[in-house]
Design a protein around this motif. Sequence first.
Motif, PDB file in Angstrom:
ATOM      1  N   SER A   1      42.194  29.688  36.641  1.00 17.48           N
ATOM      2  CA  SER A   1      42.665  31.450  37.296  1.00 17.48           C
ATOM      3  C   SER A   1      41.498  32.097  36.298  1.00 17.48           C
ATOM      4  O   SER A   1      41.585  33.153  35.506  1.00 17.48           O
ATOM      5  CB  SER A   1      43.743  32.054  36.916  1.00 17.48           C
ATOM      6  OG  SER A   1      44.540  31.199  37.630  1.00 17.48           O
ATOM      7  N   SER A   2      40.028  31.097  35.889  1.00 17.37           N
ATOM      8  CA  SER A   2      39.946  31.233  34.623  1.00 17.37           C
ATOM      9  C   SER A   2      38.251  31.246  35.674  1.00 17.37           C
ATOM     10  O   SER A   2      37.799  30.222  34.963  1.00 17.37           O
ATOM     11  CB  SER A   2      39.949  31.400  33.801  1.00 17.37           C
ATOM     12  OG  SER A   2      38.385  31.880  32.574  1.00 17.37           O
ATOM     13  N   SER A   3      37.229  32.346  35.897  1.00 22.21           N
ATOM     14  CA  SER A   3      36.090  32.011  35.925  1.00 22.21           C
ATOM     15  C   SER A   3      35.307  31.517  34.394  1.00 22.21           C
ATOM     16  O   SER A   3      34.355  30.904  35.205  1.00 22.21           O
ATOM     17  CB  SER A   3      35.106  33.308  36.375  1.00 22.21           C
ATOM     18  OG  SER A   3      35.327  33.700  37.657  1.00 22.21           O
TER      19      SER A   3
ATOM     20  N   MET B   1      32.477  39.899  40.876  1.00 27.14           N
ATOM     21  CA  MET B   1      33.920  39.484  40.871  1.00 27.14           C
ATOM     22  C   MET B   1      34.106  39.907  41.855  1.00 27.14           C
ATOM     23  O   MET B   1      35.021  40.644  42.132  1.00 27.14           O
ATOM     24  CB  MET B   1      34.224  39.968  39.549  1.00 27.14           C
ATOM     25  CG  MET B   1      34.784  38.797  38.639  1.00 27.14           C
ATOM     26  SD  MET B   1      36.244  39.351  37.504  1.00 27.14           S
ATOM     27  CE  MET B   1      35.254  38.731  35.781  1.00 27.14           C
TER      28      MET B   1
ATOM     29  N   THR C   1      38.211  39.487  43.313  1.00 28.07           N
ATOM     30  CA  THR C   1      38.645  40.693  42.237  1.00 28.07           C
ATOM     31  C   THR C   1      38.673  42.057  42.914  1.00 28.07           C
ATOM     32  O   THR C   1      39.780  42.449  42.462  1.00 28.07           O
ATOM     33  CB  THR C   1      38.344  40.335  41.207  1.00 28.07           C
ATOM     34  OG1 THR C   1      38.601  39.190  40.578  1.00 28.07           O
ATOM     35  CG2 THR C   1      39.256  41.616  40.337  1.00 28.07           C
TER      36      THR C   1
ATOM     37  N   ALA D   1      37.102  37.160  32.265  1.00 27.81           N
ATOM     38  CA  ALA D   1      36.392  36.413  33.206  1.00 27.81           C
ATOM     39  C   ALA D   1      38.256  35.583  32.823  1.00 27.81           C
ATOM     40  O   ALA D   1      37.325  34.302  32.305  1.00 27.81           O
ATOM     41  CB  ALA D   1      34.944  35.368  33.416  1.00 27.81           C
TER      42      ALA D   1
ATOM     43  N   PRO E   1      42.468  34.973  33.064  1.00 31.11           N
ATOM     44  CA  PRO E   1      43.673  34.428  34.081  1.00 31.11           C
ATOM     45  C   PRO E   1      44.006  36.347  34.058  1.00 31.11           C
ATOM     46  O   PRO E   1      44.171  36.934  32.559  1.00 31.11           O
ATOM     47  CB  PRO E   1      45.072  34.130  33.657  1.00 31.11           C
ATOM     48  CG  PRO E   1      43.786  32.824  32.853  1.00 31.11           C
ATOM     49  CD  PRO E   1      42.591  33.799  32.361  1.00 31.11           C
TER      50      PRO E   1
ATOM     51  N   ALA F   1      42.776  39.335  34.915  1.00 33.05           N
ATOM     52  CA  ALA F   1      42.407  40.886  34.094  1.00 33.05           C
ATOM     53  C   ALA F   1      42.078  41.534  35.306  1.00 33.05           C
ATOM     54  O   ALA F   1      42.397  43.062  35.110  1.00 33.05           O
ATOM     55  CB  ALA F   1      40.610  40.257  33.520  1.00 33.05           C
ATOM     56  N   GLY F   2      42.252  40.956  36.508  1.00 34.39           N
ATOM     57  CA  GLY F   2      42.174  41.968  37.553  1.00 34.39           C
ATOM     58  C   GLY F   2      42.824  42.840  37.922  1.00 34.39           C
ATOM     59  O   GLY F   2      42.900  43.899  38.389  1.00 34.39           O
TER      60      GLY F   2
ATOM     61  N   ASP G   1      45.067  35.406  41.955  1.00 36.93           N
ATOM     62  CA  ASP G   1      45.106  34.993  40.193  1.00 36.93           C
ATOM     63  C   ASP G   1      44.096  33.760  41.328  1.00 36.93           C
ATOM     64  O   ASP G   1      42.899  33.647  40.535  1.00 36.93           O
ATOM     65  CB  ASP G   1      45.076  35.607  39.267  1.00 36.93           C
ATOM     66  CG  ASP G   1      44.190  35.459  38.156  1.00 36.93           C
ATOM     67  OD1 ASP G   1      43.130  35.760  38.762  1.00 36.93           O
ATOM     68  OD2 ASP G   1      44.981  35.165  37.006  1.00 36.93           O
TER      69      ASP G   1
ATOM     70  N   ARG H   1      41.697  34.424  43.732  1.00 34.05           N
ATOM     71  CA  ARG H   1      40.371  35.728  44.051  1.00 34.05           C
ATOM     72  C   ARG H   1      39.568  34.499  42.780  1.00 34.05           C
ATOM     73  O   ARG H   1      38.673  35.172  42.556  1.00 34.05           O
ATOM     74  CB  ARG H   1      40.248  36.464  43.333  1.00 34.05           C
ATOM     75  CG  ARG H   1      41.966  37.115  42.423  1.00 34.05           C
ATOM     76  CD  ARG H   1      42.215  38.593  41.794  1.00 34.05           C
ATOM     77  NE  ARG H   1      42.671  38.935  40.724  1.00 34.05           N
ATOM     78  CZ  ARG H   1      43.636  38.507  40.539  1.00 34.05           C
ATOM     79  NH1 ARG H   1      44.458  39.097  41.369  1.00 34.05           N
ATOM     80  NH2 ARG H   1      44.264  39.240  39.257  1.00 34.05           N
ATOM     81  N   THR H   2      40.274  34.197  41.812  1.00 32.62           N
ATOM     82  CA  THR H   2      39.405  33.015  41.072  1.00 32.62           C
ATOM     83  C   THR H   2      38.357  32.144  41.961  1.00 32.62           C
ATOM     84  O   THR H   2      37.269  32.239  41.528  1.00 32.62           O
ATOM     85  CB  THR H   2      39.629  32.813  39.914  1.00 32.62           C
ATOM     86  OG1 THR H   2      41.053  33.571  39.487  1.00 32.62           O
ATOM     87  CG2 THR H   2      38.805  32.307  38.919  1.00 32.62           C
TER      88      THR H   2
ATOM     89  N   ASN I   1      35.279  34.643  43.383  1.00 34.23           N
ATOM     90  CA  ASN I   1      34.913  34.567  41.768  1.00 34.23           C
ATOM     91  C   ASN I   1      33.765  33.095  41.648  1.00 34.23           C
ATOM     92  O   ASN I   1      32.575  33.633  41.443  1.00 34.23           O
ATOM     93  CB  ASN I   1      35.450  35.598  40.993  1.00 34.23           C
ATOM     94  CG  ASN I   1      36.366  36.339  41.247  1.00 34.23           C
ATOM     95  OD1 ASN I   1      36.026  36.902  42.527  1.00 34.23           O
ATOM     96  ND2 ASN I   1      36.537  36.149  39.827  1.00 34.23           N
TER      97      ASN I   1
HETATM   98  N1  ASP Z   1      41.142  35.907  36.614  1.00 36.89           N
HETATM   99  C1  ASP Z   1      39.775  36.086  37.260  1.00 36.89           C
HETATM  100  C2  ASP Z   1      38.638  35.299  37.111  1.00 36.89           C
HETATM  101  O1  ASP Z   1      38.774  34.704  35.702  1.00 36.89           O
HETATM  102  C3  ASP Z   1      39.321  37.895  37.081  1.00 36.89           C
HETATM  103  C4  ASP Z   1      40.421  38.102  37.889  1.00 36.89           C
HETATM  104  O2  ASP Z   1      40.503  39.125  39.038  1.00 36.89           O
HETATM  105  O3  ASP Z   1      42.199  38.180  36.721  1.00 36.89           O
HETATM  106  O4  ASP Z   1      37.934  35.414  37.794  1.00 36.89           O
END
Ligand code: ASP
Length: 438
Positions: free
Chosen positions: A279-281, A315, A318, A359, A361, A363-364, A397, A400-401, A404
Amino acid sequence: MALHWKIIIGMVLGIIFGFIMNSIDGGRDFVTDWIKPFGTIFINLLKLIAVPLILASLIKGISDLKDISKIKTMGLRTLVIYVGTTLVAIIIGLSIVNIVKPGEGMSTDTIEKIKMKYESSAGVVDKLNKANNQKDAGPLQALVDIFPSNIFKALGDAKMLQVIFFALFVGICLLLIPEKKAAPLVKFFDSLNEVVMKMVDLIMLFAPYAVFALLANVIIAFDDTEILLKLLMYAVCVVSGLLLMIGFYLIFIKMYTKKSPLWFLSRISPAQLLAFSTSSSAATLPVTMERVEEHLGVDKEVSGFVLPVGATVNMDGTSLYQGIAAVFIMQVIWPEGLTFTNQLVIVVTALLASIGSAAVPSAGMVMLVIVLESIGFPSELLPIGLALIFAVDRPLDMCRTVVNVTGDATVSMVVAKSLGKLSAPKPKNWDDNYEAVK
Ligand code: ASP
């Protein structure tokens, strides 16, 4: 066996193991104490090499460009395509949520139950606090934050944009001084880049086991399947939007670079699977860079700039999620706010919010608060709004990551192609020849 299959097996086993542990007395504690730490070690290792990797590959890449005007062209193209793909994502999201209307018809009982359970939960309160801190900053603070006053602090705190700025600055100055004087530093960063890339290979050998730990840990956090089912329609909307976005990237790649979508997916998939698991870009960045450079054939000078910038500002997943979540919440608890003007405001603020989201977990979800506030969403309803989507936020999350990261990889290929910097991939050994390492 290809790396992505090993990772997929690790993920599936992790999910099964998580469900088994969920149903056993003390199972959750066992996962937290004895399994989760291996996932944490893996993420730490990836973060450990992210900063040296950006520094080395960008400085080396820029000094290889040999022409400052090319940097301007690359920067401008990257930013324009990033904004363009993000707008596509938001429009897809808003279209789906307005057609399907997942928030209509949710019973007051369910709303009450969700409210009771999550409104004052630590997760929701934490997101609201973080959003408040973010809001207090002035309008140009985001710009000011790009320029570090102390490079060691920027490196230590892993401030991506500050590190990118510094690397660009050094790279450009290396081009401006006589080649003979620049050579030792260029050589140093070239060598550092090779070492860090090799570290990615080695860390990736551990990936199948790490994703097992990460996913088992995600599964044990699910406790209320009833609430999850009530939010199913909303989750289906987000996931369908994300799938459409992946389809959009594949068409973009096919049309612009003439590469086959399946070829692209098979080569980038280890990065996508890690994005899903972590969950982290930002944590996935080293792997994305390795896949894009060595397996997709994008030259370092492009990937070294486009990917770190993308991990922080691009993102699409996101922003798509923020559009859907904002309208879903309004459909449930603030239907009078559902005007066309408000949805236009959401397009702009979701774009800015996805650029401003860290980027990491969830954060969106923090930035979603700012999107909601921009349309005058009543502040007393904010905790309920977040509570509504909290239960499914982690799986969404993860999804979506993936988008991203895929978006960043797509844009790096497109920009590379437009600059004549896309060549035949040159996979280096080790992760690709596991047998040889053994
Ligand atoms: N977790 C996502 C990312 O790191 C950001 C988010 O949408 O919360 O790309």
